[in-house]
Design a protein around this motif. Structure first.
Motif, mmCIF file in Angstrom:
data_model
loop_
_atom_site.group_PDB
_atom_site.id
_atom_site.type_symbol
_atom_site.label_atom_id
_atom_site.label_comp_id
_atom_site.label_asym_id
_atom_site.label_seq_id
_atom_site.Cartn_x
_atom_site.Cartn_y
_atom_site.Cartn_z
ATOM 1 N N GLY A 120 -9.945 -7.071 0.931
ATOM 2 C CA GLY A 120 -8.975 -8.063 0.478
ATOM 3 C C GLY A 120 -9.445 -8.904 -0.699
ATOM 4 N N LEU A 121 -10.668 -8.658 -1.171
ATOM 5 C CA LEU A 121 -11.213 -9.450 -2.260
ATOM 6 C C LEU A 121 -10.430 -9.247 -3.559
ATOM 7 C CD1 LEU A 121 -13.399 -11.378 -3.231
ATOM 8 C CD2 LEU A 121 -14.866 -9.395 -3.632
ATOM 9 N N GLY A 122 -10.116 -7.990 -3.880
ATOM 10 C CA GLY A 122 -9.361 -7.704 -5.102
ATOM 11 C C GLY A 122 -7.986 -8.356 -5.078
ATOM 12 N N ALA A 123 -7.305 -8.255 -3.951
ATOM 13 C CA ALA A 123 -5.978 -8.868 -3.828
ATOM 14 C C ALA A 123 -6.078 -10.380 -3.966
ATOM 15 C CB ALA A 123 -5.334 -8.486 -2.502
ATOM 16 N N ALA A 124 -7.117 -10.970 -3.372
ATOM 17 C CA ALA A 124 -7.298 -12.423 -3.476
ATOM 18 C C ALA A 124 -7.556 -12.837 -4.923
ATOM 19 C CB ALA A 124 -8.445 -12.878 -2.580
ATOM 20 N N CYS A 157 2.961 -19.553 -17.761
ATOM 21 C CA CYS A 157 3.136 -18.188 -18.265
ATOM 22 C C CYS A 157 4.378 -17.560 -17.638
ATOM 23 C CB CYS A 157 1.919 -17.329 -17.954
ATOM 24 S SG CYS A 157 0.442 -17.838 -18.834
ATOM 25 N N ALA A 158 5.103 -16.821 -18.443
ATOM 26 C CA ALA A 158 6.296 -16.136 -17.965
ATOM 27 C C ALA A 158 6.006 -14.678 -17.611
ATOM 28 C CB ALA A 158 7.383 -16.187 -19.039
ATOM 29 N N LEU A 159 4.819 -14.195 -17.996
ATOM 30 C CA LEU A 159 4.481 -12.788 -17.798
ATOM 31 C C LEU A 159 2.979 -12.652 -17.619
ATOM 32 C CD1 LEU A 159 5.541 -9.771 -18.015
ATOM 33 C CD2 LEU A 159 4.853 -9.910 -20.413
ATOM 34 N N VAL A 160 2.584 -11.789 -16.686
ATOM 35 C CA VAL A 160 1.182 -11.400 -16.556
ATOM 36 C C VAL A 160 1.098 -9.945 -16.982
ATOM 37 C CG1 VAL A 160 -0.751 -11.013 -14.989
ATOM 38 C CG2 VAL A 160 0.730 -12.993 -14.659
ATOM 39 N N GLN A 161 0.287 -9.682 -17.973
ATOM 40 C CA GLN A 161 0.097 -8.323 -18.472
ATOM 41 C C GLN A 161 -1.274 -7.848 -18.039
ATOM 42 O OE1 GLN A 161 1.571 -7.145 -22.422
ATOM 43 N NE2 GLN A 161 -0.578 -6.806 -22.900
ATOM 44 N N LEU A 162 -1.332 -6.630 -17.505
ATOM 45 C CA LEU A 162 -2.552 -6.064 -16.963
ATOM 46 C C LEU A 162 -2.826 -4.743 -17.650
ATOM 47 C CD1 LEU A 162 -4.707 -5.791 -14.637
ATOM 48 C CD2 LEU A 162 -2.890 -4.718 -13.315
ATOM 49 N N THR A 163 -4.058 -4.540 -18.100
ATOM 50 C CA THR A 163 -4.422 -3.238 -18.660
ATOM 51 C C THR A 163 -5.367 -2.536 -17.701
ATOM 52 O OG1 THR A 163 -6.287 -4.141 -19.904
ATOM 53 C CG2 THR A 163 -4.168 -4.042 -21.034
ATOM 54 N N SER A 164 -5.223 -1.217 -17.617
ATOM 55 C CA SER A 164 -6.057 -0.411 -16.737
ATOM 56 C C SER A 164 -6.202 0.979 -17.328
ATOM 57 C CB SER A 164 -5.402 -0.324 -15.354
ATOM 58 O OG SER A 164 -6.187 0.456 -14.482
ATOM 59 N N ASP A 165 -7.382 1.539 -17.203
ATOM 60 C CA ASP A 165 -7.628 2.897 -17.686
ATOM 61 C C ASP A 165 -6.684 3.864 -16.983
ATOM 62 O OD1 ASP A 165 -8.855 5.625 -17.724
ATOM 63 O OD2 ASP A 165 -10.436 4.572 -18.827
ATOM 64 N N ARG A 166 -6.127 4.763 -17.740
ATOM 65 C CA ARG A 166 -5.157 5.736 -17.225
ATOM 66 C C ARG A 166 -5.717 6.557 -16.062
ATOM 67 N NH1 ARG A 166 -3.381 9.309 -21.950
ATOM 68 N NH2 ARG A 166 -3.641 7.244 -22.818
ATOM 69 N N ALA A 167 -7.022 6.794 -16.049
ATOM 70 C CA ALA A 167 -7.644 7.639 -15.033
ATOM 71 C C ALA A 167 -7.843 6.925 -13.696
ATOM 72 C CB ALA A 167 -8.995 8.134 -15.539
ATOM 73 N N ARG A 168 -7.638 5.625 -13.625
ATOM 74 C CA ARG A 168 -7.913 4.850 -12.400
ATOM 75 C C ARG A 168 -6.697 4.836 -11.468
ATOM 76 N NH1 ARG A 168 -9.603 -0.679 -13.161
ATOM 77 N NH2 ARG A 168 -10.523 -0.420 -11.116
ATOM 78 N N ALA A 204 -6.621 2.358 -8.582
ATOM 79 C CA ALA A 204 -6.360 0.999 -9.065
ATOM 80 C C ALA A 204 -4.876 0.825 -9.363
ATOM 81 C CB ALA A 204 -7.195 0.707 -10.312
ATOM 82 N N HIS A 205 -4.250 1.839 -9.926
ATOM 83 C CA HIS A 205 -2.819 1.733 -10.247
ATOM 84 C C HIS A 205 -1.994 1.556 -8.977
ATOM 85 C CE1 HIS A 205 -3.638 4.099 -14.212
ATOM 86 N NE2 HIS A 205 -4.294 2.950 -14.120
ATOM 87 N N ARG A 206 -2.331 2.286 -7.925
ATOM 88 C CA ARG A 206 -1.619 2.115 -6.650
ATOM 89 C C ARG A 206 -1.831 0.702 -6.103
ATOM 90 N NH1 ARG A 206 -3.139 7.479 -6.206
ATOM 91 N NH2 ARG A 206 -5.116 6.970 -5.180
ATOM 92 N N PHE A 207 -3.043 0.191 -6.247
ATOM 93 C CA PHE A 207 -3.358 -1.175 -5.816
ATOM 94 C C PHE A 207 -2.487 -2.177 -6.563
ATOM 95 C CE2 PHE A 207 -5.936 -4.937 -6.975
ATOM 96 C CZ PHE A 207 -5.999 -5.555 -5.736
ATOM 97 N N TYR A 208 -2.417 -2.055 -7.894
ATOM 98 C CA TYR A 208 -1.608 -2.988 -8.689
ATOM 99 C C TYR A 208 -0.135 -2.889 -8.328
ATOM 100 C CZ TYR A 208 -5.871 -3.374 -11.467
ATOM 101 O OH TYR A 208 -7.164 -3.563 -11.856
ATOM 102 N N GLU A 209 0.350 -1.683 -8.092
ATOM 103 C CA GLU A 209 1.749 -1.514 -7.702
ATOM 104 C C GLU A 209 2.026 -2.177 -6.356
ATOM 105 O OE1 GLU A 209 2.177 2.716 -8.058
ATOM 106 O OE2 GLU A 209 2.583 2.584 -10.210
ATOM 107 N N ARG A 210 1.085 -2.095 -5.411
ATOM 108 C CA ARG A 210 1.263 -2.782 -4.123
ATOM 109 C C ARG A 210 1.356 -4.288 -4.307
ATOM 110 N NH1 ARG A 210 -2.681 0.885 -2.271
ATOM 111 N NH2 ARG A 210 -4.275 -0.750 -2.246
ATOM 112 N N LEU A 211 0.734 -4.800 -5.369
ATOM 113 C CA LEU A 211 0.793 -6.234 -5.656
ATOM 114 C C LEU A 211 2.054 -6.627 -6.425
ATOM 115 C CD1 LEU A 211 -2.906 -6.941 -6.670
ATOM 116 C CD2 LEU A 211 -1.819 -7.338 -4.458
ATOM 117 N N GLY A 212 2.878 -5.643 -6.785
ATOM 118 C CA GLY A 212 4.129 -5.933 -7.469
ATOM 119 C C GLY A 212 4.135 -5.651 -8.958
ATOM 120 N N PHE A 213 3.009 -5.196 -9.514
ATOM 121 C CA PHE A 213 2.972 -4.859 -10.936
ATOM 122 C C PHE A 213 3.729 -3.559 -11.167
ATOM 123 C CE2 PHE A 213 -0.488 -7.813 -10.632
ATOM 124 C CZ PHE A 213 -0.541 -8.427 -11.862
ATOM 125 N N VAL A 214 4.352 -3.449 -12.337
ATOM 126 C CA VAL A 214 5.131 -2.274 -12.710
ATOM 127 C C VAL A 214 4.536 -1.676 -13.974
ATOM 128 C CG1 VAL A 214 7.408 -1.475 -13.451
ATOM 129 C CG2 VAL A 214 7.217 -3.279 -11.723
#
Length: 70
Positions: A18-22, A36-47, A50-60
């Motif tokens: 739960g550390l990453g989510a926190a 801020c009206a927007l949070v922008q997140l960058t992530s390596d395409r190969a991760r 991590a992408h599934r993790f960010y999507e679970r947090l609501g990132f698109v």
């Protein structure tokens, strides 16, 4: 205003606790409190995990990025 999050990592021995989510909740809360009206997140395409993790947090996934090493 935009908040930018980059290069997020949790050491392997601390994952799935739960550390990453926190950390991400804290960062988003900080962005919101600063207007801020927007949070922008960058992530390596190969991760893909991590992408599934960010999507679970609501990132698109919304953009494709490019870089040029000098």
């Amino acid at each position: 205003m935009l908040a930018q999050i980059e290069a997020v990592r949790v050491a392997a021995g601390y994952r799935n606790r739960g550390l990453g989510a926190a950390m991400m909740r804290w960062a988003v809360d900080q962005a919101r409190s600063r207007g801020c009206a927007l949070v922008q997140l960058t992530s390596d395409r190969a991760r893909e995990d991590a992408h599934r993790f960010y999507e679970r947090l609501g990132f698109v996934a919304s953009h494709e990025g490019f870089e040029l090493e000098l």
